[in-house]
Design a protein around this motif. Structure first.
Motif, PDB file in Angstrom:
ATOM      1  N   SER A 114      27.355  26.853  34.707  1.00  0.00           N
ATOM      2  CA  SER A 114      26.529  26.318  35.922  1.00  0.00           C
ATOM      3  C   SER A 114      25.152  26.477  35.569  1.00  0.00           C
ATOM      4  O   SER A 114      24.685  27.516  36.091  1.00  0.00           O
ATOM      5  N   GLY A 115      24.251  25.596  35.033  1.00  0.00           N
ATOM      6  CA  GLY A 115      23.137  25.751  34.621  1.00  0.00           C
ATOM      7  C   GLY A 115      23.069  27.048  33.504  1.00  0.00           C
ATOM      8  O   GLY A 115      23.722  26.935  32.871  1.00  0.00           O
ATOM      9  N   ALA A 116      22.183  27.970  34.010  1.00  0.00           N
ATOM     10  CA  ALA A 116      21.984  29.472  33.122  1.00  0.00           C
ATOM     11  C   ALA A 116      22.936  30.318  33.847  1.00  0.00           C
ATOM     12  O   ALA A 116      22.477  31.672  33.483  1.00  0.00           O
ATOM     13  N   VAL A 117      23.930  29.977  34.427  1.00  0.00           N
ATOM     14  CA  VAL A 117      24.734  31.034  35.105  1.00  0.00           C
ATOM     15  C   VAL A 117      26.105  30.823  34.536  1.00  0.00           C
ATOM     16  O   VAL A 117      26.857  29.814  34.134  1.00  0.00           O
ATOM     17  N   LEU A 118      26.653  32.095  34.164  1.00  0.00           N
ATOM     18  CA  LEU A 118      28.248  31.836  33.486  1.00  0.00           C
ATOM     19  C   LEU A 118      29.137  32.738  34.387  1.00  0.00           C
ATOM     20  O   LEU A 118      28.960  33.791  34.801  1.00  0.00           O
ATOM     21  N   ILE A 119      30.449  31.942  34.786  1.00  0.00           N
ATOM     22  CA  ILE A 119      31.526  32.586  35.523  1.00  0.00           C
ATOM     23  C   ILE A 119      32.711  32.921  34.579  1.00  0.00           C
ATOM     24  O   ILE A 119      33.072  31.885  34.041  1.00  0.00           O
ATOM     25  N   ARG A 120      33.217  33.919  34.291  1.00  0.00           N
ATOM     26  CA  ARG A 120      34.464  34.025  33.620  1.00  0.00           C
ATOM     27  C   ARG A 120      35.654  34.057  34.381  1.00  0.00           C
ATOM     28  O   ARG A 120      35.936  34.753  35.478  1.00  0.00           O
ATOM     29  N   THR A 121      36.760  33.520  33.802  1.00  0.00           N
ATOM     30  CA  THR A 121      37.884  33.488  34.749  1.00  0.00           C
ATOM     31  C   THR A 121      38.878  33.721  33.698  1.00  0.00           C
ATOM     32  O   THR A 121      39.038  33.563  32.545  1.00  0.00           O
ATOM     33  N   ASN A 122      40.296  34.135  34.227  1.00  0.00           N
ATOM     34  CA  ASN A 122      41.270  34.814  33.409  1.00  0.00           C
ATOM     35  C   ASN A 122      42.648  34.468  33.972  1.00  0.00           C
ATOM     36  O   ASN A 122      42.933  34.588  35.084  1.00  0.00           O
ATOM     37  N   LEU A 123      43.587  33.867  33.068  1.00  0.00           N
ATOM     38  CA  LEU A 123      44.886  33.500  33.579  1.00  0.00           C
ATOM     39  C   LEU A 123      45.927  34.304  33.000  1.00  0.00           C
ATOM     40  O   LEU A 123      46.102  34.029  31.602  1.00  0.00           O
ATOM     41  N   ASP A 124      46.743  35.203  33.448  1.00  0.00           N
ATOM     42  CA  ASP A 124      47.630  35.903  32.898  1.00  0.00           C
ATOM     43  C   ASP A 124      48.968  36.030  33.470  1.00  0.00           C
ATOM     44  O   ASP A 124      49.003  35.439  34.640  1.00  0.00           O
ATOM     45  N   CYS A 125      49.994  36.585  32.782  1.00  0.00           N
ATOM     46  CA  CYS A 125      51.380  36.569  33.598  1.00  0.00           C
ATOM     47  C   CYS A 125      51.705  38.241  33.310  1.00  0.00           C
ATOM     48  O   CYS A 125      52.600  38.245  32.709  1.00  0.00           O
ATOM     49  N   PRO A 126      51.310  38.908  34.354  1.00  0.00           N
ATOM     50  CA  PRO A 126      51.787  40.489  33.824  1.00  0.00           C
ATOM     51  C   PRO A 126      53.259  40.829  34.111  1.00  0.00           C
ATOM     52  O   PRO A 126      53.715  41.785  33.473  1.00  0.00           O
ATOM     53  N   ALA A 127      53.837  40.192  35.195  1.00  0.00           N
ATOM     54  CA  ALA A 127      55.195  40.105  35.412  1.00  0.00           C
ATOM     55  C   ALA A 127      56.157  39.688  34.481  1.00  0.00           C
ATOM     56  O   ALA A 127      57.534  39.756  34.622  1.00  0.00           O
ATOM     57  N   GLY A 128      55.787  38.622  33.794  1.00  0.00           N
ATOM     58  CA  GLY A 128      56.408  37.707  32.825  1.00  0.00           C
ATOM     59  C   GLY A 128      57.013  36.549  33.617  1.00  0.00           C
ATOM     60  O   GLY A 128      57.413  35.839  32.972  1.00  0.00           O
ATOM     61  N   TYR A 129      56.598  36.244  34.805  1.00  0.00           N
ATOM     62  CA  TYR A 129      56.969  35.126  35.585  1.00  0.00           C
ATOM     63  C   TYR A 129      56.188  34.615  36.663  1.00  0.00           C
ATOM     64  O   TYR A 129      56.308  33.645  37.093  1.00  0.00           O
TER      65      TYR A 129
END
Length: 237
Positions: A142-157
């Motif tokens: 967003s312009g000169a700003v960065l937001i990092r996101t993550n999607l994981d599945c720690p429980a397996g489902y």
């Protein structure tokens, strides 16, 4: 530069070329891996939307649907091209509660990341050991700003979506130490590639084959598969 370009209303493409080129060239030393930008259709989203197309036996064959278009994808080209991460971008920062940021962080990007996660899960045959190690990275520019996101599945489902703090790219190079966080996200993408591409079959994979053969005898809670995203409701014309 004078005047400071960060104080001007410059188009989104300028930030892509001059500020976020770090991500574009981060995979230049990895064969067949590129960061694809410019409103391209997501491969995983395209796969989900066309997964249940059938021949015209009774009804006319369905028209092929184009997947969700995003602002960037980390894509590996080969016999079967695959997306590993996704990015959404905006021309200017409107605050943490800006309309575009809310839509992209809360709906658009999470759906894209889940499509990528499910697509990779099919590649590893929903092996629970490998599924727990997958980490799908997303970037919000967003312009000169960065937001990092993550999607994981720690429980397996069960999927878990997390959103990092926004950090600003300063004109002063001495304040750019936070760019190391971007490199950490890139290493997570490479680690996910390593998990999926590992060819050695584990005991969990053999257990999955046995489980699928007797799937009708198992309870629903014993089947650890991730469902697809629900289709977006259509408005009446």
């Amino acid at each position: 530069m004078h005047p400071n370009p960060f104080t001007l209303e410059l188009p989104e493409a300028w930030y892509r070329v001059n500020v976020w080129r770090t991500i574009d060239i981060a995979f230049s030393d990895i064969p067949y891996t590129f960061f694809i930008g410019g409103e391209k259709s997501g491969l995983a989203s395209n796969e989900r939307k066309n997964r249940y197309r059938t021949l015209a036996n009774v009804n006319p064959i369905q028209r092929k649907v184009i997947g969700k278009k995003g602002d960037g994808y980390v894509r590996v080209f080969g016999s079967i091209p695959t997306d590993w991460a996704a990015s959404e971008a905006g021309s200017k920062w409107e605050g943490n509660h800006g309309t575009k940021l809310i839509k992209e962080c809360g709906m658009s990007l999470p759906r894209t990341l889940k499509d990528i996660l499910v697509n990779l899960a099919y590649k590893i045959k929903f092996s629970e050991d490998k599924l727990r190690k997958l980490n799908i990275v997303g970037f919000i520019h967003s312009g000169a700003v960065l937001i990092r996101t993550n999607l994981d599945c720690p429980a397996g489902y069960v999927c878990r979506y997390t959103r990092g703090e926004a950090f600003e790219v300063h004109a002063n190079v001495n304040k750019f130490s936070e760019s190391l966080d971007v490199l950490i996200e890139i290493l997570q993408i490479l680690q996910t590639m390593k998990v999926v591409d590992s060819g050695a079959a584990s005991e969990q994979e053999h257990h999955n084959i046995t489980r699928w053969k007797r799937q009708n005898k198992l309870k629903r809670s014993d089947v650890a598969t991730i469902p697809d995203c629900h289709p977006t409701p259509k408005k009446k014309r």
